[in-house]
Design an enzyme around this catalytic site. Structure first.
Site, PDB file in Angstrom:
ATOM      1  CE  LYS A  59      -4.110   2.059   2.356  1.00  0.00           C
ATOM      2  NZ  LYS A  59      -5.025   1.984   3.413  1.00  0.00           N
ATOM      3  CB  SER A  98      -8.077   4.164   2.401  1.00  0.00           C
ATOM      4  OG  SER A  98      -7.209   3.312   3.279  1.00  0.00           O
ATOM      5  CB  SER A 144      -8.421   1.306   5.427  1.00  0.00           C
ATOM      6  OG  SER A 144      -9.242   2.489   5.220  1.00  0.00           O
TER       7      SER A 144
HETATM    8  N1  GLN Z   1     -13.404   4.608   5.807  1.00  0.00           N
HETATM    9  C1  GLN Z   1     -12.607   4.975   6.874  1.00  0.00           C
HETATM   10  C2  GLN Z   1     -12.281   6.537   6.782  1.00  0.00           C
HETATM   11  O1  GLN Z   1     -12.484   6.938   6.037  1.00  0.00           O
HETATM   12  C3  GLN Z   1     -11.438   4.008   7.103  1.00  0.00           C
HETATM   13  C4  GLN Z   1     -10.066   4.791   6.916  1.00  0.00           C
HETATM   14  C5  GLN Z   1      -8.961   3.737   7.202  1.00  0.00           C
HETATM   15  O2  GLN Z   1      -9.027   2.625   7.688  1.00  0.00           O
HETATM   16  N2  GLN Z   1      -7.908   4.190   6.727  1.00  0.00           N
HETATM   17  O3  GLN Z   1     -11.723   6.941   7.774  1.00  0.00           O
END
Ligand code: GLN
Length: 502
Positions: A80, A155, A179
Site C-alpha cells: 500500500k 481506503s 481500510s
Molecule cells: N473509511 C474510513 C475512513 O475514511 C477508514 C479509514 C482507514 O481505515 N484508513 O476514515
C-alpha cells in the site's frame, strides 16, 4: 497466462522452497498479469519490474545457497502506498506527495525485504487513507475485480483489488477505521487488522496515530497469518510497539479446532442497517458454527451506537495535526502563489492545490473539534465514548472468545454512488470502527455471495487485544466450513478479469 498467479501464497512459498519453481518465475507471472490488467483494475500507482525481478533473482540465489529467510521466501507482494519505500515514490494517494521518494524504508518494508519477498509495486488508496472506496485517490479510483463498475472498498482498494484480481498473491494494508477489512469484504478476500502496536508504524504515512495499524491482505486465512508473522514484532522506532510476541498466527491457523469455542454476536451489529443478503449470509455462518457444536450467545454493546460519531471526531482531530507537516517547506509539492510569496501564502497555495476535498473536509473538522471553545464538547466527549466502547468489549469478552459481525453493511456499491454524500460514505465503517477505537484485532473472511447481486460478503472476527491468534483461529475455522461447501476459497468464483469489461 501462467496458472501460478491463481495459487495461494502458502503454496507458492512451498513450490519455491522445494525449487519446483523459482521466485523469478512467480514474480514474472504476476508482473505479466499486472502489466496487462492494471489498466482495468487500477490497483497499482507504481509498478517496477526491474527492481522486483532483481529482488526475485536475489531470493533465488539465497535459496540456492541454502538460506531460507522466511516462510514466504521468494513470494512477491504489493505494498500500500502509505508505506515509505526508499526506492519508489510514496504518495499516500495524494498529489501533495506526487513523486516523493522517501529517504528511508518503513519497518514493514524492511521486514518484507529481509524476508526475501520481492515488492511488485505500490497500491492505490484514498488520499491519506481517508475513504471507503478509493474514489478519493488523487490518481483516480481502483475497480472491483468482481464488477469493474463497482468500488473495491477503501481506503485500501488498490491492495484488495490486486489480491482479488490475482495481480499479487499478497498485499499490505493500513486500517484506521476498517481500510483493510472493508475492502477485503467487498472483494471476497481476507484482510486482518492486528492488535494496535503489533506491527510497527515507523515509516507509515500517518493518518490518525492512535488508530492506525498495518496488516495483511490475501486470498486465504493462512496467507494472511504467514504475512502477519513476517511483519509483526517489537520495533524500538515506534513508541507504541508492543514489546512482547503475540506468537505465530500461522500456527494458530494450522492448529485451529472448534473445541470449547464460544462466540458472541453483537446485538447492535446484527440486524438494522445491513443488506438482506448480507444478513442472510451472516446467519448462515452462525448456523454453520452451531452445527459444529460452537456455543453462540448474544452480547450487548450499547456504546457501539456512538462509535461512528466518536471516530469521525477523533480521526479528523489527529489527522489535522498529522497533516500539518505538509507545509511545502520540507518535502512534497510547492506552489508559488501570485503576488508576494510569503511563507504563509506559499503554504496556503500548496495545501489548497495539493489536498483533495475529503482531506480538506477532515482538516477543517479536526481543527474545529480541537479549538479551545469546543475541545471538551467534541474531542473530550469522543474520547469518553472510546472508553465506553472499550468497557463494552471487556464485558463481552468476559463471556466469549471472539465476537462475530458482518464486516460491511452492503456489498460493493457503484463507483460514484456515495461520492457526494460524506455521511453515507462514513456509514460503511459501522462494524469495523469499534476495533480501532479499542485497539483490538479484527479480520474479515469471505462468507458467500449476496442473493441480491451475487457480490462477495465478509464476516468479521474480533478478539481481545493481543489475542490475534484467537481471531485467526476462528477465521480459519469459518474458512474451512466454506471451503468444504464450495470446494475452494470464494475467490475461485470471481469472474475472469481477462475478458471482463468495466
Ligand atoms: N473509511 C474510513 C475512513 O475514511 C477508514 C479509514 C482507514 O481505515 N484508513 O476514515
Amino acid at each position: 497466462m501462467s496458472e501460478l498467479v491463481f495459487k495461494p501464497a502458502s503454496e507458492l512459498a512451498q513450490l519455491i522452497a522445494k525449487k519446483e519453481v523459482s521466485s523469478l518465475e512467480v514474480t514474472t507471472a504476476f508482473f505479466d498479469r499486472s502489466e496487462k490488467l492494471n489498466e482495468k483494475t487500477f490497483s497499482y500507482l507504481h509498478l517496477d519490474r526491474d527492481k522486483a525481478l532483481a529482488a526475485a533473482k536475489q531470493a533465488d540465489a539465497e535459496l540456492a545457497a541454502g538460506n531460507v529467510s522466511s516462510p514466504l521466501h521468494g513470494v512477491p507482494i504489493a505494498m500500500k502506498d502509505v508505506l515509505t519505500t526508499k526506492d519508489a515514490p510514496s504518495t499516500a494517494g495524494s498529489k501533495i506527495l506526487q513523486g516523493w521518494i522517501p529517504p528511508y524504508d518503513s519497518t514493514v518494508v524492511r521486514k518484507i525485504r529481509e524476508a526475501a519477498m520481492p515488492i511488485l509495486g505500490k497500491t492505490n488508496m484514498d488520499e491519506f487513507a481517508m475513504g471507503s472506496s478509493t474514489e478519493f485517490s488523487a490518481y483516480g479510483p481502483s475497480k472491483n475485480p468482481w464488477d469493474l463498475t463497482r468500488i473495491p472498498g477503501g481506503s485500501g482498494g488498490g491492495s484488495s483489488s490486486a489480491v482479488a484480481g490475482f495481480l499479487a498473491p499478497l498485499a499490505t494494508g493500513s486500517d484506521t477505521g476498517g481500510s483493510i477489512r472493508y475492502p477485503a469484504a467487498v472483494t471476497g478476500s481476507v484482510g486482518a487488522k492486528p492488535t494496535y502496536g503489533a506491527v510497527s508504524r515507523y515509516g507509515v504515512i500517518a493518518l490518525a496515530s492512535s488508530l492506525d495499524q498495518i496488516g495483511p491482505v490475501s486470498n486465504t486465512v493462512l496467507d494472511s497469518a504467514l504475512l502477519q508473522d513476517v511483519i509483526a514484532g517489537y520495533d524500538p522506532m515506534d513508541s507504541t510497539s508492543i514489546p512482547t510476541s503475540l506468537g505465530s498466527m500461522a500456527e494458530a491457523v494450522r492448529r485451529a479446532d472448534f473445541k470449547g469455542l464460544k462466540v458472541g454476536v453483537v446485538k447492535q451489529l446484527s440486524s438494522d442497517g445491513f443488506q438482506a443478503g448480507i444478513k442472510e449470509l451472516f446467519d448462515d455462518t452462525i448456523a454453520k458454527l452451531v452445527a459444529q457444536g460452537v456455543e453462540v450467545v448474544e452480547v450487548d454493546c450499547p456504546s457501539f451506537e456512538y462509535a461512528i460519531a466518536a471516530y469521525y471526531l477523533i480521526l479528523p482531530a489527529e489527522a489535522s495535526s498529522n497533516l500539518a507537516r505538509y507545509d511545502s517547506v520540507r518535502f512534497g509539492m510547492r506552489v508559488e502563489p501570485e503576488g508576494n510569496p510569503t511563507i504563509e501564502r506559499v503554504m496556503a497555495a500548496t495545501r489548497e492545490a495539493g489536498f483533495g476535498p475529503e482531506v480538506k473536509r477532515r482538516i477543517i473538522l479536526g481543527t474545529y473539534a480541537l479549538s479551545s471553545g469546543y475541545y471538551d464538547a467534541y474531542y473530550g466527549s469522543a474520547q469518553k465514548v472510546r472508553t465506553l466502547i472499550q468497557q463494552d468489549l471487556d464485558k463481552a469478552f468476559s463471556q466469549v472468545d471472539v465476537l462475530l459481525t458482518p464486516t460491511a453493511p452492503t456489498t460493493a456499491f457503484k463507483l460514484g454512488e456515495k461520492l457526494d454524500d460524506p455521511l453515507a460514505m462514513y456509514l460503511n465503517d459501522i462494524a469495523t470502527i469499534p476495533a480501532n477505537l479499542a485497539g483490538i484485532p479484527g479480520m474479515s473472511v469471505p462468507n458467500g455471495l449476496a442473493k441480491e447481486d451475487g457480490l462477495p460478503s465478509g464476516v468479521q472476527s474480533l478478539a481481545p487485544a493481543m489475542q490475534d491468534a484467537q481471531m485467526y483461529r476462528v477465521g480459519a475455522l469459518i474458512e474451512q466450513l466454506y471451503v468444504a461447501q464450495w470446494g475452494a476459497p470464494l475467490i475461485a468464483q470471481a469472474p475472469n478479469l481477462e475478458v471482463a469489461n468495466g
